[in-house]
Motif scaffolding. Structure first.
Motif, short mmCIF file in Angstrom:
data_model
loop_
_atom_site.label_atom_id
_atom_site.label_comp_id
_atom_site.label_asym_id
_atom_site.label_seq_id
_atom_site.Cartn_x
_atom_site.Cartn_y
_atom_site.Cartn_z
N ILE A 44 -1.40 8.96 4.71
CA ILE A 44 -0.99 9.29 6.07
C ILE A 44 0.38 9.96 6.03
CG2 ILE A 44 -0.41 8.36 8.36
CD1 ILE A 44 -2.47 6.14 7.80
N VAL A 45 0.52 11.10 6.67
CA VAL A 45 1.78 11.83 6.65
C VAL A 45 2.54 11.72 7.97
CG1 VAL A 45 1.02 13.44 4.88
CG2 VAL A 45 0.65 13.99 7.27
N SER A 46 1.95 11.08 8.96
CA SER A 46 2.59 10.91 10.26
C SER A 46 3.80 9.99 10.15
CB SER A 46 1.58 10.31 11.25
OG SER A 46 2.22 9.95 12.46
N ASP A 106 9.55 5.63 3.46
CA ASP A 106 8.71 6.49 2.60
C ASP A 106 7.23 6.41 2.99
OD1 ASP A 106 8.10 3.92 1.77
OD2 ASP A 106 8.36 4.35 -0.36
N LYS A 107 6.94 5.74 4.12
CA LYS A 107 5.58 5.56 4.67
C LYS A 107 4.73 4.58 3.87
CE LYS A 107 5.63 10.07 6.87
NZ LYS A 107 6.66 10.81 6.22
N PHE A 122 -3.84 3.80 10.79
CA PHE A 122 -3.98 4.97 11.65
C PHE A 122 -2.64 5.70 11.67
CE2 PHE A 122 -6.63 1.61 13.39
CZ PHE A 122 -7.85 2.23 13.56
N GLY A 123 -2.67 6.99 11.72
CA GLY A 123 -1.42 7.72 11.82
C GLY A 123 -1.62 9.14 12.26
N ILE A 136 0.87 -1.17 0.00
CA ILE A 136 0.00 0.00 0.00
C ILE A 136 0.91 1.23 0.00
CG2 ILE A 136 -1.85 1.23 1.19
CD1 ILE A 136 -2.48 -1.47 2.61
N GLY A 137 0.94 1.92 -1.11
CA GLY A 137 1.80 3.08 -1.23
C GLY A 137 1.33 4.25 -0.39
N ALA A 138 2.26 5.09 0.01
CA ALA A 138 1.93 6.26 0.83
C ALA A 138 0.93 7.17 0.13
CB ALA A 138 3.20 7.03 1.18
#
Length: 71
Positions: free
Chosen positions: A20-22, A47-48, A70-71, A13-15
């Protein structure tokens, strides 16, 4: 659908997909039909991006599992 390789099905699952930026991301995996929580190996990359790896001997049909982030 996820096609297993060497007994593992990998779900990436790519960022940009989850948004989510956390720096801290928590991932839970559920079976859609039963709502039961499923345990799998989860790695969150620098890279999240999220990589979920589960044991599988046959193709995992689309919409079998739901990932909640969640983030």
């Amino acid at each position: 659908a996820l096609t297993p390789v060497d007994g593992k099905a990998i779900w990436n699952i790519g960022a940009s997909t989850h948004g989510i930026v956390s720096e801290d991301i928590m991932v839970q995996l559920f079976e859609v039909a039963t709502g039961q929580q499923v345990f799998a190996d989860v790695v969150v990359g620098a890279d999240k991006s999220v990589r979920i790896s589960m044991n599988a001997s046959a193709t995992v049909a689309a919409n079998t599992y739901k990932a909640v982030l969640f983030g």
